[in-house]
Design a protein around this motif. Structure first.
Motif, short mmCIF file in Angstrom:
data_model
loop_
_atom_site.label_atom_id
_atom_site.label_comp_id
_atom_site.label_asym_id
_atom_site.label_seq_id
_atom_site.Cartn_x
_atom_site.Cartn_y
_atom_site.Cartn_z
N GLU A 132 5.21 -16.91 45.17
CA GLU A 132 4.70 -15.54 45.04
C GLU A 132 4.80 -14.88 46.41
N SER A 133 4.82 -13.58 46.43
CA SER A 133 4.81 -12.89 47.72
C SER A 133 3.36 -12.81 48.19
N ALA A 134 3.18 -12.30 49.39
CA ALA A 134 1.82 -12.24 49.95
C ALA A 134 1.15 -10.90 49.65
N LYS A 135 1.80 -10.07 48.82
CA LYS A 135 1.27 -8.70 48.68
C LYS A 135 -0.13 -8.64 48.09
N HIS A 136 -0.46 -9.64 47.25
CA HIS A 136 -1.79 -9.58 46.60
C HIS A 136 -2.93 -9.70 47.61
N ILE A 137 -2.61 -10.15 48.81
CA ILE A 137 -3.67 -10.28 49.82
C ILE A 137 -4.12 -8.88 50.26
N LEU A 138 -3.18 -7.96 50.32
CA LEU A 138 -3.52 -6.58 50.71
C LEU A 138 -3.69 -5.67 49.49
N PHE A 139 -3.10 -6.09 48.41
CA PHE A 139 -3.08 -5.25 47.21
C PHE A 139 -3.30 -6.18 46.01
N PRO A 140 -4.58 -6.49 45.74
CA PRO A 140 -4.88 -7.53 44.75
C PRO A 140 -4.32 -7.21 43.36
N ARG A 141 -4.06 -8.28 42.61
CA ARG A 141 -3.54 -8.12 41.24
C ARG A 141 -4.42 -7.19 40.44
N SER A 142 -5.69 -7.30 40.68
CA SER A 142 -6.64 -6.46 39.96
C SER A 142 -7.84 -6.33 40.88
N GLU A 143 -8.26 -5.11 41.15
CA GLU A 143 -9.40 -4.95 42.04
C GLU A 143 -10.34 -3.89 41.46
N ALA A 144 -11.63 -4.07 41.74
CA ALA A 144 -12.62 -3.10 41.29
C ALA A 144 -12.59 -1.93 42.27
#
Ligand code: SF4
Ligand code: SF4
Ligand code: SF4
Ligand code: SF4
Lengths: 325, 371
Positions: free
Chosen positions: B55-67
């Motif tokens: 997977e890429s690291a993007k979810h660390i800055l841009f989570p898959r799903s965030e409140a």
């Protein structure tokens, strides 16, 4: 795979080409280990066709897209069962598809090869493979200038070592001598059944944690036929939340498996498609076995059959009712 | 020579990450099943620093799903009709207006990512103009500022790698905060931004000099050579729009596509989202979750009309956005960092490189035919 079978397959494809919009087969992929679906329209395209141990994709998934147009398709045994199931569900018309079968010896599991080519405890990636060759019972793979050879059976896809139908169950043309069938005793499930429910739940929680909800498992499945109307992505009804939760991810897998009960033909594409290697095929193996035990039914063998969960009988002949009702 | 170069002996890597974990969230690639994913650093396990993360690291800055926030609706108290003792209607109290209580989500604090690939860092800097340009996204910007990105130079390329086609480099110095190169005896750490200082104060790190820098350069050159010559993509931002209505082209390029989301969800640069309210009774949470242009729902309109009903139109959007529209909106930057995940993990082996090259060729052919 033997050159003469390849030659004969190419010839068979060329023969039907004038009568169909295209013929679905396999060509080369991004590296020597991987193939890609090939949509052949001209005799030149046919030159790029290759079948055999690297031809992993189940092309039946594309057939419903061609409804109303006649196409040809080259099938392994497992692929043919998907075609049959699609025909039995009226999603593909028998007269709109020309089926070319050949004896399948099994296909490779690229992930197994990647693990096997590892040097020491470093497991490598298929993307480093410079050359790959299957010679009879061995696979030779070259990485960083070094060639390693393994027995084909060690790197074969799990579904193939238990394949009961290696030859197309329905075909218009069959090239080559029929391959020998193997037995499936569902032995792979024992290990999971030995786990307590709690352990099983933890196992799946851990596995689903890395699910990215890409739904490659769903879309690679030739029998996931709702396509753009899946409840998993629908807001209306809103059954699954958009939260990044293992609960929702697992919920989807259970939906997929129950919708495939008695319909799944075990082609294994759901698990192969998963980019993060979650063994989602296991759910379907469980439910398939149950459908077999309950209804004495296997999908994808008879184009006239109706799967048990798609019909209604007042008395199921294979289910023993209570003595009084 | 850069005086600030640091050297981390291999045997100190875990101790250093553990030390950092005392004050920050430390994330590193970790093997899980057949995949390599980012996980909180676990001193009892080896981080995976050879295989490229699945997977890429993007979810660390841009989570898959965030409140974005949680909400709770407070109902107005019930004001019953009442009668005066003489039977006349009593004056009714004005009902209070229902109130909506909003709670902001908690944001992760200081974070360091060790061992992302250089192309992944390139993904982050394509996010920056989207969420930190004309529109300032506080959620993204907060995480971006709190995170130190340590990219490792790639010592070898996979068959699917093509970072050099799109302005990247196996030793990417443009996008991360620190470039880490695995040398024979340890890691060479080269600070690239001010954020780097937050993690380079440790006494476990030594100074590095000419020799280490030379060793690293040789490795970088080798990796560059392995990727091979990059083709010239000049004109791609015009070629793709010129083929917008070319049905034959897009149908043939997308024939094998299954319209799943593997390519876009693994892609370090794909940044689309959808918003849903997940509620139960009077409370709920507004979620922002990843979305993908490869899915039908992405463009489904309330009327039921879908302007991108077919997968060919969706694939056209994916490639067009990365190699044409984004360039026009963001100073010529291609929103593809050449990581090749969309090729490597595509269950159908759809190859974005082939599509881009075919588009260039076809558009040139058309232009020639039209004089
Ligand atoms: S399951 Fe059977 S038919 Fe399918 S690829 Fe394996 S051996 Fe061939
Ligand atoms: S393919 Fe794998 S990652 Fe994608 S949704 Fe299915 S289980 Fe999750
Ligand atoms: S290109 Fe591949 S990964 Fe992307 S949607 Fe199509 S099949 Fe899925
Ligand atoms: S488009 Fe493909 S190669 Fe480019 S950044 Fe995204 S996943 Fe990587």
């Amino acid at each position: 795979m033997a050159d003469d079978i390849h030659g004969a397959l190419r010839e068979a494809i060329r023969t039907i080409l004038p009568d169909v919009e295209c013929v679905l087969g396999w060509g080369s992929g991004p590296d020597p280990l991987r193939s890609a679906p090939l949509f052949m329209k001209s005799p030149e395209d046919v030159e790029r066709f290759r079948a055999g141990e690297l031809a992993v994709n189940n092309l039946a998934v594309f057939l419903p897209e061609y409804a109303g147009r006649k196409v040809g398709i080259v099938v392994k045994g497992c692929d043919s069962r998907s075609v049959v199931q699609l025909i039995s569900e009226t999603l593909v018309k028998r007269e709109e598809v020309v089926i070319i079968g050949y004896p399948c010896r099994g296909v490779v599991d690229v992930a197994k090869i990647a693990a096997a080519i590892g040097l020491g405890n470093e497991d490598l990636e298929a993307g480093l493979v410079e050359r790959a060759e299957v010679n009879g019972d061995t696979v030779s793979v070259t990485v960083r200038g070094e060639t390693k050879t393994f027995p084909f059976k060690d790197v074969m896809a799990a579904k193939c070592s238990i394949c009961r139908y290696p030859n197309a169950v329905l075909h218009d043309v069959f090239i080559g001598e029929k391959a020998e069938a193997r037995e499936d005793s569902y032995a792979d499930l024992e290990k999971y059944e030995a786990m307590s429910l709690e352990e099983r739940f933890r196992f799946w929680e851990k596995e689903m944690e890395r699910c990215i909800r890409c739904y490659a498992c769903r879309n690679a499945c030739p029998l996931c036929v709702c396509r753009d109307h899946c409840v998993a992505s629908s807001r209306e009804p809103h059954w699954l939340s958009q939260a990044d939760s293992t609960r929702d991810k697992l919920f989807f897998q259970l939906i997929h498996a129950t919708h495939l009960a008695g319909r799944c033909t075990g082609c294994g594409e759901c698990a192969r498609a998963c980019p993060v290697g979650i063994p989602v095929g296991l759910f379907k193996r469980f439910i398939n076995r149950a459908a077999g035990q309950l209804f004495g039914f296997q999908g994808g063998l008879d184009p006239e059959a109706v799967s048990p969960l798609q019909r209604f009988l007042v008395d199921e002949p294979t289910i023993k009712e209570k003595e009084w009702k | 020579m850069n005086a600030a170069l640091k050297f981390l002996p291999h045997e100190h890597l875990k101790a250093w990450l553990e030390e950092l974990a005392g004050t920050m969230r430390v994330l590193a690639p970790q093997k899980e099943g057949a995949a390599v994913v980012y996980r909180a650093f676990d001193p009892s396990r080896e981080p995976e620093l050879i295989r490229k993360p699945t997977e890429s690291a993007k979810h660390i800055l841009f989570p898959r799903s965030e409140a974005l926030f949680a909400f709770h609706k407070k109902k107005a108290p019930f004001a019953p009709d009442s009668l005066n003792p003489d039977g006349s209607q009593a004056e009714k109290e004005e009902p209070a207006t229902p109130a909506m209580e909003l709670t902001p989500p908690e944001q992760p604090g200081p974070t360091v990512v060790f061992g992302m690939t250089g192309c992944d860092a390139g993904g982050v800097t394509t996010f920056d103009p989207v969420y930190g340009g004309r529109y300032q996204d506080p959620y993204y910007l907060q995480r971006r500022e709190a995170t130190v990105l340590i990219a490792r130079a790639c010592n070898e390329a996979l068959s699917t790698c093509f970072c050099t086609w799109v302005g990247g480099d196996p030793a990417n110095r443009r996008d991360a905060d620190i470039l880490a190169t695995r040398l024979e005896n340890g890691w060479l750490l080269e600070p690239l931004t001010e954020r780097a200082e937050r993690v380079l104060g440790s006494t476990l790190l030594g100074d590095a000099g000419e020799a280490e820098a030379r060793e690293a350069e040789a490795l970088h050159a080798k990796a560059r050579a392995a990727i091979g010559e990059a083709p010239d993509l000049t004109g791609i931002e015009d070629a793709l729009p010129a083929l917008f209505d070319d049905k034959d082209f897009w149908w043939s390029e997308s024939a094998a596509c299954l319209a799943c989301g593997a390519c876009t969800y693994l892609c370090p640069t794909c940044h689309c989202f959808t918003i849903t309210d997940e509620k139960a009774g009077l409370s709920g949470v507004r979620l922002r979750a990843w979305d993908t242009c490869m899915a039908a729902l992405y463009t489904l309109e309330a009327s039921g009309h879908n302007p991108r009903g077919q997968k060919a139109a969706r694939l056209r959007n994916r490639v067009g956005h990365k190699f044409a529209y984004f360039l026009k909106n963001h100073q010529g930057r291609i929103s593809c960092c050449g990581c090749g995940r969309c090729i490597k993990s595509c269950p159908s082996s759809v190859d974005i490189r082939r599509i881009v090259l075919n588009a260039l060729k076809r558009a040139k052919g058309k232009e020639a035919a039209n004089g």
